[in-house]
Motif scaffolding. Structure first.
Motif, PDB file in Angstrom:
ATOM      1  N   VAL A 176       7.776  18.743 -11.799  1.00 37.18           N
ATOM      2  CA  VAL A 176       6.662  19.237 -12.607  1.00 37.18           C
ATOM      3  C   VAL A 176       7.213  20.242 -13.613  1.00 37.18           C
ATOM      4  O   VAL A 176       7.649  21.334 -13.241  1.00 37.18           O
ATOM      5  CB  VAL A 176       5.576  19.895 -11.736  1.00 37.18           C
ATOM      6  N   HIS A 177       7.239  19.846 -14.895  1.00 37.43           N
ATOM      7  CA  HIS A 177       7.783  20.695 -15.963  1.00 37.43           C
ATOM      8  C   HIS A 177       9.192  21.210 -15.606  1.00 37.43           C
ATOM      9  O   HIS A 177       9.510  22.376 -15.817  1.00 37.43           O
ATOM     10  CB  HIS A 177       6.848  21.871 -16.246  1.00 37.43           C
ATOM     11  N   GLY A 178      10.008  20.305 -15.059  1.00 31.75           N
ATOM     12  CA  GLY A 178      11.392  20.647 -14.754  1.00 31.75           C
ATOM     13  C   GLY A 178      11.597  21.389 -13.451  1.00 31.75           C
ATOM     14  O   GLY A 178      12.733  21.736 -13.115  1.00 31.75           O
ATOM     15  N   VAL A 179      10.510  21.630 -12.717  1.00 30.18           N
ATOM     16  CA  VAL A 179      10.612  22.326 -11.430  1.00 30.18           C
ATOM     17  C   VAL A 179      10.475  21.306 -10.303  1.00 30.18           C
ATOM     18  O   VAL A 179       9.508  20.527 -10.261  1.00 30.18           O
ATOM     19  CB  VAL A 179       9.538  23.421 -11.287  1.00 30.18           C
ATOM     20  N   LEU A 180      11.427  21.302  -9.389  1.00 24.48           N
ATOM     21  CA  LEU A 180      11.405  20.404  -8.249  1.00 24.48           C
ATOM     22  C   LEU A 180      10.337  20.853  -7.252  1.00 24.48           C
ATOM     23  O   LEU A 180      10.260  22.034  -6.895  1.00 24.48           O
ATOM     24  CB  LEU A 180      12.783  20.409  -7.577  1.00 24.48           C
ATOM     25  N   ASN A 181       9.498  19.923  -6.831  1.00 28.03           N
ATOM     26  CA  ASN A 181       8.482  20.190  -5.816  1.00 28.03           C
ATOM     27  C   ASN A 181       8.757  19.325  -4.593  1.00 28.03           C
ATOM     28  O   ASN A 181       8.938  18.107  -4.718  1.00 28.03           O
ATOM     29  CB  ASN A 181       7.081  19.897  -6.351  1.00 28.03           C
ATOM     30  N   ILE A 182       8.772  19.958  -3.426  1.00 29.33           N
ATOM     31  CA  ILE A 182       8.984  19.244  -2.168  1.00 29.33           C
ATOM     32  C   ILE A 182       7.763  19.483  -1.282  1.00 29.33           C
ATOM     33  O   ILE A 182       7.439  20.634  -0.956  1.00 29.33           O
ATOM     34  CB  ILE A 182      10.266  19.714  -1.457  1.00 29.33           C
ATOM     35  N   ASN A 183       7.090  18.405  -0.948  1.00 27.61           N
ATOM     36  CA  ASN A 183       5.882  18.482  -0.118  1.00 27.61           C
ATOM     37  C   ASN A 183       4.863  19.472  -0.686  1.00 27.61           C
ATOM     38  O   ASN A 183       4.259  20.281   0.032  1.00 27.61           O
ATOM     39  CB  ASN A 183       6.246  18.837   1.322  1.00 27.61           C
ATOM     40  N   GLY A 184       4.698  19.406  -2.010  1.00 22.07           N
ATOM     41  CA  GLY A 184       3.696  20.206  -2.678  1.00 22.07           C
ATOM     42  C   GLY A 184       4.095  21.633  -2.981  1.00 22.07           C
ATOM     43  O   GLY A 184       3.326  22.373  -3.599  1.00 22.07           O
ATOM     44  N   GLN A 185       5.310  22.033  -2.587  1.00 26.02           N
ATOM     45  CA  GLN A 185       5.761  23.397  -2.806  1.00 26.02           C
ATOM     46  C   GLN A 185       6.889  23.429  -3.846  1.00 26.02           C
ATOM     47  O   GLN A 185       7.881  22.699  -3.692  1.00 26.02           O
ATOM     48  CB  GLN A 185       6.251  24.026  -1.501  1.00 26.02           C
ATOM     49  N   PRO A 186       6.740  24.258  -4.889  1.00 29.58           N
ATOM     50  CA  PRO A 186       7.822  24.349  -5.881  1.00 29.58           C
ATOM     51  C   PRO A 186       9.069  25.000  -5.292  1.00 29.58           C
ATOM     52  O   PRO A 186       8.987  25.971  -4.532  1.00 29.58           O
ATOM     53  CB  PRO A 186       7.207  25.214  -6.987  1.00 29.58           C
ATOM     54  N   VAL A 187      10.214  24.452  -5.624  1.00 30.20           N
ATOM     55  CA  VAL A 187      11.498  25.002  -5.185  1.00 30.20           C
ATOM     56  C   VAL A 187      11.887  26.133  -6.135  1.00 30.20           C
ATOM     57  O   VAL A 187      11.852  25.946  -7.360  1.00 30.20           O
ATOM     58  CB  VAL A 187      12.574  23.898  -5.180  1.00 30.20           C
ATOM     59  N   PRO A 188      12.238  27.306  -5.610  1.00 29.85           N
ATOM     60  CA  PRO A 188      12.635  28.416  -6.492  1.00 29.85           C
ATOM     61  C   PRO A 188      13.765  28.004  -7.434  1.00 29.85           C
ATOM     62  O   PRO A 188      14.752  27.405  -7.018  1.00 29.85           O
ATOM     63  CB  PRO A 188      13.089  29.491  -5.506  1.00 29.85           C
ATOM     64  N   LYS A 189      13.598  28.343  -8.708  1.00 31.43           N
ATOM     65  CA  LYS A 189      14.562  27.983  -9.741  1.00 31.43           C
ATOM     66  C   LYS A 189      14.755  29.200 -10.637  1.00 31.43           C
ATOM     67  O   LYS A 189      13.852  29.574 -11.384  1.00 31.43           O
ATOM     68  CB  LYS A 189      14.045  26.784 -10.547  1.00 31.43           C
ATOM     69  N   VAL A 190      15.910  29.836 -10.541  1.00 29.42           N
ATOM     70  CA  VAL A 190      16.163  31.110 -11.208  1.00 29.42           C
ATOM     71  C   VAL A 190      17.219  30.915 -12.291  1.00 29.42           C
ATOM     72  O   VAL A 190      18.277  30.319 -12.046  1.00 29.42           O
ATOM     73  CB  VAL A 190      16.636  32.175 -10.190  1.00 29.42           C
ATOM     74  N   ARG A 191      16.945  31.435 -13.473  1.00 30.16           N
ATOM     75  CA  ARG A 191      17.906  31.354 -14.584  1.00 30.16           C
ATOM     76  C   ARG A 191      19.103  32.252 -14.276  1.00 30.16           C
ATOM     77  O   ARG A 191      18.947  33.422 -13.919  1.00 30.16           O
ATOM     78  CB  ARG A 191      17.232  31.823 -15.876  1.00 30.16           C
ATOM     79  N   ILE A 192      20.299  31.682 -14.396  1.00 28.58           N
ATOM     80  CA  ILE A 192      21.533  32.448 -14.210  1.00 28.58           C
ATOM     81  C   ILE A 192      22.371  32.325 -15.480  1.00 28.58           C
ATOM     82  O   ILE A 192      21.875  31.894 -16.516  1.00 28.58           O
ATOM     83  CB  ILE A 192      22.307  31.984 -12.955  1.00 28.58           C
TER      84      ILE A 192
END
Length: 251
Positions: free
Chosen positions: A119-135
């Motif tokens: 969803v808009h480049g964010v991985l979702n697993i079982n309805g929960q977005p996976v944390p994605k932090v800019r480094i």
């Protein structure tokens, strides 16, 4: 020593040498078939974790053995023996389901029964977005010497496995998907270079990967060189080998 004795000793030496060579070949074959298999990385779908020109060892025993654990995919049995499912986040070599011959390497994202969606480049697993932090940016030096800075992020899966990914295009082709329901006995694979990876998001190209198709788990990089260099041109090694990547563990 007589001439006859010298001939006998020479024959014995040749037999010993042949015996050693045969034993070494058998040992190498056993290691190759049952323990570790070397692979090289031909594409950039796993950048920044794996680079074109990396050579790595894959452990064949990590998930047990299937027909694809053996050379030529010999159809000795169906399913897997001594089976152990991969963990979420493992980097895995598998046979492409649509031909059962081509080797692919991706990261295990979805387990049997999971629902996966981008969803808009964010991985979702079982309805929960996976944390994605800019480094920090991933920096690529082109042959001309020009540097390219690519946006790099750190993802953290629900089981604590964390790894870097590249997201080069906002809302790119694979950044918004349907919900994929992973069937039993299958896995959902994705490349870390999200906008340049043909993976399970594309059902007609890769799709869900059967457990039987898994070859092994990527373990360690044993050699690495610039993608434009040839392994056989050893006289270029001092400048073309990526010495800092040798013996890196694959996460």
């Amino acid at each position: 020593m007589s001439v006859e004795a010298e001939k006998t000793e020479a024959k014995s030496g040749v037999r010993d040498t042949v015996r050693v060579v045969i034993h070494a070949l058998i040992l190498a074959l056993v290691v190759r078939v049952f323990l570790f298999q070397p692979f090289n990385i031909p594409s950039g779908s796993m950048i920044p974790t794996l680079l074109i020109g990396d050579y790595l060892f894959v452990s064949k025993y990590s998930y047990g053995y299937s027909r694809y654990s053996f050379p030529f995919g010999l159809d000795l049995f169906s399913g897997r023996v001594w089976a152990k499912e991969p963990d979420r986040g493992d980097v895995v070599v598998f046979k492409l389901p649509r031909d059962n011959q081509t080797d692919y390497i991706k990261r295990v994202i979805g387990l049997p029964g999971d629902e996966i969606q981008m969803v808009h480049g964010v991985l979702n697993i079982n309805g929960q977005p996976v944390p994605k932090v800019r480094i920090d940016d991933y920096v690529v030096t082109e042959p001309s010497g020009r540097e390219r800075h690519l946006p790099r992020f750190q993802e953290a899966l629900p089981n604590g496995v964390s790894y870097p990914v590249l997201d080069l295009v906002q809302d790119g082709f694979g950044d918004n998907t349907e919900i994929y329901k992973v069937p039993q006995g299958h896995f959902f694979m994705m490349g870390d270079n999200r906008d340049n990876s043909t993976d399970s998001r594309y059902l007609s190209e890769v799709g869900f990967v059967p457990f039987e198709n898994l070859v092994g788990k990527a373990q360690i990089i044993f050699f690495s060189m610039d993608e434009d260099s040839s392994f056989l041109e050893f006289w270029h090694w001092p400048t073309s080998v990526r010495w800092q990547r040798i013996f890196q563990v694959v996460h």
